[in-house]
Enzyme design. Structure first.
Site, mmCIF file in Angstrom:
data_model
loop_
_atom_site.group_PDB
_atom_site.id
_atom_site.type_symbol
_atom_site.label_atom_id
_atom_site.label_comp_id
_atom_site.label_asym_id
_atom_site.label_seq_id
_atom_site.Cartn_x
_atom_site.Cartn_y
_atom_site.Cartn_z
ATOM 1 N N ASP A 1 -17.557 63.301 -83.801
ATOM 2 C CA ASP A 1 -16.926 64.345 -84.669
ATOM 3 C C ASP A 1 -15.406 63.063 -84.967
ATOM 4 O OD1 ASP A 1 -18.926 65.809 -84.699
ATOM 5 O OD2 ASP A 1 -17.552 67.209 -83.214
ATOM 6 N N GLU B 1 -25.337 64.892 -75.557
ATOM 7 C CA GLU B 1 -24.706 63.881 -74.971
ATOM 8 C C GLU B 1 -25.333 64.273 -73.248
ATOM 9 O OE1 GLU B 1 -22.998 65.574 -76.781
ATOM 10 O OE2 GLU B 1 -22.608 63.524 -77.952
ATOM 11 N N ASP C 1 -28.013 65.946 -82.718
ATOM 12 C CA ASP C 1 -27.527 65.950 -82.437
ATOM 13 C C ASP C 1 -26.371 67.043 -80.819
ATOM 14 O OD1 ASP C 1 -24.107 66.401 -82.224
ATOM 15 O OD2 ASP C 1 -24.531 68.254 -83.412
HETATM 16 C C1 GLC Z 1 -21.601 68.999 -84.134
HETATM 17 C C2 GLC Z 1 -21.501 67.370 -84.562
HETATM 18 C C3 GLC Z 1 -21.231 67.520 -86.345
HETATM 19 C C4 GLC Z 1 -21.437 68.772 -87.016
HETATM 20 C C5 GLC Z 1 -21.204 70.112 -85.787
HETATM 21 C C6 GLC Z 1 -22.071 71.404 -85.779
HETATM 22 O O1 GLC Z 1 -19.512 68.872 -83.508
HETATM 23 O O2 GLC Z 1 -21.037 66.484 -84.503
HETATM 24 O O3 GLC Z 1 -21.552 66.471 -87.002
HETATM 25 O O4 GLC Z 1 -21.193 69.323 -88.088
HETATM 26 O O5 GLC Z 1 -21.981 69.757 -84.503
HETATM 27 O O6 GLC Z 1 -23.601 71.545 -86.034
#
Ligand code: GLC
Length: 662
Positions: free
Chosen positions: A420, A310, A307
């Protein structure tokens, strides 16, 4: 047939793995201008459809809007959003002229598809260093196949990763995880995985585990596995700056972090506070980071989600210094609206700023490359490095891996979730529209946060979203911090959820088999109706139904309080209706328009004429299923070619193929 046209000296992205020689002739279809950067213009015919762009907003037909391919952390994306988490530069024009085009360019590139001028498709970017591939073929299906061939085969997850999975930001303790598992099992709702969001770590430090909250993680993993439930931890791109933290110290010592223009590691604030970003464009650094996953695989973990790659930047160290300077200039007691707006602007300008993306540098084969020149490669390379390392760590078994940011080429290493989203009805439809576009770009293991990530979900929304989600390879319910609980057992009548999720498990032999076929033969798992029925205007313009594999068509409900929906059948089909207690009802329906009633606790899908599909018996997890005891449903005399394997072996040559007769 694929032809390559090279302009300037493109950065090598690795998206295309076939060695194709650049043409010397001019590119067909497009008028090229290189006055300012480079642009490619194509005159669209009235009826042309423009497909593609993978993870983007708006329709299956992308006409009428402008999209920036630039990996962006935009948790509140709407219809007007131009960039999402992934960058997928493939388009397919179908109509007067039918062809595909892939713009292999590592950073921001704009696709103006009839936004500025209704009949003009204009693709443009700042630097005239780009490879463009033109893909020709008789049909859209053939064109996609040829494109997929040059970008290489898609990632195949372990079969358990096609089971139903539950996530939340966050299950804060190992007991909270146990409770989720217990509740699912109590209600008899199948479940294959529970996700660990950032709070399993100690202070959000990658590859650490909070001793206070997850001190018994190895036991928890083993206990859950007994129940057929895997735990899937998150890994973020940023490494916390903290003395004594081995990943930070090693990375610093070896020079594995991205730097600023003076060669100092670039510091940015993300969840852990100030972090450094590993330089995934430096292969050695990427592999070093990838091998760190072993800390968790050694505990019995066999799946991950990457995650914030980007990369998402809340603020940079320099940015926040500038922020305080600017703020001190204007905090002079001025209560005017102008001052208020200035304050707002400087706060908003901190996050994911161009200034920051322009001050990060990578080491690519010994040369310093500015991040913003290759921005779309970062999440892709992070995940590719992870996959390469995991192949070393767990060579014999497939590991679940998916990422938020991506670029074409990453589809060989992992899947993606679409980032998200919100608990909005419009986001159910958005997911449906993105699915075939993602498949065109090679991403087969895909899915959205079911039930929606942001905002409070309602029972009916989760049920309807599951009506689509049971067909998506990645089927995960995920919700954000501070939102209403949306695990299936939190709502009234959990047996409705159970019934729908059990249908997913019954369909698994089919879905998994179609997935394997698509991966092996570079085919699409989700197809727009127009791909199969080119000459049928209704089919070509259908924006809310899809083919799933070669046998099924789906038409999910995506509006609140709907008693059903209009469905267009491009040929005679057999409707399959899931009733209470798993009962299936069949109805032969004629080609044409129908209003199909679909109560909230039912699911209807359509079997294509002359086809049949295998069903298994559902179980509490994929581990407990018998994939050999299959029943066929569908048209009498139909045959189905089943692809099957043990669901885990990395050697895909072991996949068996057999013909089943109905
Ligand atoms: C980002 C991710 C989400 C996750 C959050 C906390 O927003 O896209 O899926 O729950 O970070 O880690």
């Amino acid at each position: 047939m694929v032809k390559k046209y090279t302009y300037g000296s493109p950065f090598y992205t690795g998206a295309v793995i076939e060695d194709i020689k650049a043409e010397i002739s001019a590119i067909p279809y497009f008028e090229v201008s290189s006055d300012d950067g480079i642009s490619f213009e194509f005159k669209m015919h009235n009826k042309d459809i423009v497909y593609g762009l993978g993870e983007a907003t708006r329709g299956i037909n992308k006409r009428g809007y402008v999209y920036n391919s630039y990996c962006s952390d935009d948790f509140c994306h709407m219809e007007t959003t131009r960039s999402l988490y992934g960058a997928h530069n493939f388009i397919l024009i179908e109509g007067e002229k039918t062809f595909g085009a892939f713009f292999d360019y590592p950073t921001k590139i704009t696709f103006d598809i009839g936004y500025t001028k209704a009949d003009t498709l204009k693709v443009y970017c700042d630097k005239a260093d780009i490879d463009v591939y033109i893909i020709e073929g008789e049909t859209p299906i053939e064109i996609v196949k040829s494109f997929r061939k040059i970008i290489g085969k898609s990632y195949v997850p372990p079969r358990w990763a096609m089971g139903y999975m539950q996530s939340r930001w966050s299950y804060y303790t190992s007991d909270a995880v146990r409770e989720v598992a217990r509740n699912y099992r109590k209600e008899g709702i199948p479940l294959d995985a529970i996700f660990l969001d950032i709070d399993y770590m100690e202070k959000y430090k990658d590859f650490t585990v909070s001793s206070e909250r997850f001190g018994d993680l190895p036991e928890l993993i083993a206990e859950m596995k007994e129940e057929g439930i895997r735990l899937v931890p998150i890994i973020d791109a940023g490494v916390k700056i903290e003395e004594g933290y081995d990943v930070y110290e090693e990375g610093l010592e070896k020079g594995y972090f991205c730097v600023d223009k003076d060669g100092k590691p670039f510091s940015a604030g993300v969840w852990p506070g100030l972090t450094h970003f590993p330089d995934f464009l430096n292969e050695e650094a990427g592999l070093w980071f990838g091998l760190k996953y072993k800390a968790l695989t050694d505990l019995g973990i066999d799946g991950f989600w990457n995650d914030m790659n980007e990369p998402a930047i809340f603020y940079s160290e320099k940015g926040i210094e500038r922020f305080y300077e600017k703020l001190s200039e204007i905090t002079n007691g001025d209560k005017s609206v102008e001052n208020y707006n200035k304050i707002k602007d400087i706060v908003n300008s901190l996050q994911n700023s161009q200034e920051d993306y322009n001050s990060i540098y990578h080491n690519v084969d010994g040369k310093l490359v500015k991040h913003n020149d290759i921005h779309n490669m970062y999440g892709y390379k992070m995940t590719e490095c992870t996959a390469k390392a995991l192949e070393k760590i767990r060579p014999h078994e497939r590991t679940l891996l998916f990422s938020r940011a991506s670029y074409v080429g990453m589809h060989r290493s992992a899947g993606i979730w679409t980032g998200d989203n919100f608990s909005w009805w419009s986001h159910i439809l958005l997911e449906l529209k993105q699915l075939p576009a993602l498949n065109m770009c090679g991403f087969l293991y895909v899915g959205a946060d079911l039930g929606g990530f942001g905002c409070d979900a309602t029972r009916d929304l989760v049920l309807r979203w599951l009506g689509l989600g049971i067909f998506t390879p990645l089927m995960r319910n995920h919700a954000a911090l501070c939102t209403r609980d949306q695990e299936c057992y939190q709502f009234e009548n959990p047996e409705d959820f159970k019934n729908i999720i059990e249908l997913r498990y019954r369909l698994l032999p089919y879905l998994y088999s179609e997935f394997l076929k698509c991966a092996e033969n570079n085919e699409m798992f989700f197809k727009p109706l127009g791909f199969e029925f080119n000459d049928d205007e209704m089919a070509r313009n259908c924006e809310d139904q899809l083919f799933v594999g070669n046998e099924l068509m789906i038409a999910p409900v995506y509006t609140q309080n709907a008693i059903g929906r209009y469905v267009y059948l491009p040929e005679d089909m057999k409707a399959v209706r899931l009733k209470e207690n798993g009962k299936l009802e069949f109805e032969d329906m004629a080609k044409g328009h129908h209003f199909v009633e679909i109560p909230l606790n039912e699911v209807v899908f359509f079997l294509r004429k002359g086809k049949c599909i295998p069903l298994a018996k559902s179980a509490l997890s994929t581990d407990a299923m018998d994939f050999d005891a299959l029943e066929l449903i569908g048209y009498e005399g139909a045959k189905y070619e089943l692809y099957t394997d043990d669901g885990i072996n990395s050697d895909l040559t072991k996949v068996e193929k057999k013909i089943l007769n109905n």
